[in-house]
Design an enzyme around this catalytic site. Sequence first.
Site, PDB file in Angstrom:
ATOM      1  N   ALA A  30      78.555  50.685  -8.300  1.00 13.17           N
ATOM      2  CA  ALA A  30      77.479  49.763  -7.929  1.00 13.17           C
ATOM      3  C   ALA A  30      77.546  49.437  -6.446  1.00 13.17           C
ATOM      4  CB  ALA A  30      77.573  48.476  -8.755  1.00 13.17           C
ATOM      5  N   ASP A  31      76.393  49.063  -5.901  1.00  8.09           N
ATOM      6  CA  ASP A  31      76.338  48.593  -4.522  1.00  8.09           C
ATOM      7  C   ASP A  31      75.201  47.591  -4.391  1.00  8.09           C
ATOM      8  OD1 ASP A  31      77.490  49.101  -1.737  1.00  8.09           O
ATOM      9  OD2 ASP A  31      75.327  49.185  -1.374  1.00  8.09           O
ATOM     10  N   THR A  32      75.441  46.526  -3.625  1.00  6.23           N
ATOM     11  CA  THR A  32      74.462  45.444  -3.457  1.00  6.23           C
ATOM     12  C   THR A  32      74.184  45.220  -1.978  1.00  6.23           C
ATOM     13  OG1 THR A  32      75.267  44.351  -5.472  1.00  6.23           O
ATOM     14  CG2 THR A  32      73.980  43.007  -3.939  1.00  6.23           C
TER      15      THR A  32
END
Length: 199
Positions: free
Chosen positions: A75-77
């Site tokens: 995941a990446d935000t």
Amino acid sequence: MITPPFQLPDLILASASPRRRDLLNKVGLTFSVVPSEIDEATVSTESPAGYVQKLSEAKAADVAQRYPKSWILGADTIVFINGNILGKPTNSDEALRMLRQLSGATHKVLTGYCLMSRAHKRSFSETIETEVEFKDLAEREIEWYIETGEPFDKAGGYAIQGTGTFLVKRISGSFTNVVGLPLCEVIEAFNKALVICIA
């Protein structure tokens, strides 16, 4: 705690983020943590949504190479406002600039996630977007918040689940997405993966 019905066998979180670990722990999941070792600078920034999607897929693929029999969650935000991606501030001046920019404005938080298994030759990925509106911040409020130390390892320089909750006037979309992982959508991906495991 009772094992949740969406528990995947051999689940690995490809992230060192304590927020993502906390979110998965809160729903009773059992998993290992193996942070990805990819160089994020090598991922092109064609668009904010495309960037977080590519990066989450790259993180999952990196760990999947080492653990081909496991299900890997990458995941990446990012925080996006006025055409700019706001990363994690490294000092007080950067945090000050970010929070001034967010004050009284609406920004977007985008998280891309990828659930992947090399053994099953399947992956599920998606980018989730949440709109966040900040209240008008007084300079003394910004300075005090920076002094708490909370902004320095957070995209956009704030934590909606922490002391930074007072900054937020309104959100539209997933709350956990702003924390770092759209839990509802990720669990739906887990359920799809379980069908494959059972078949």
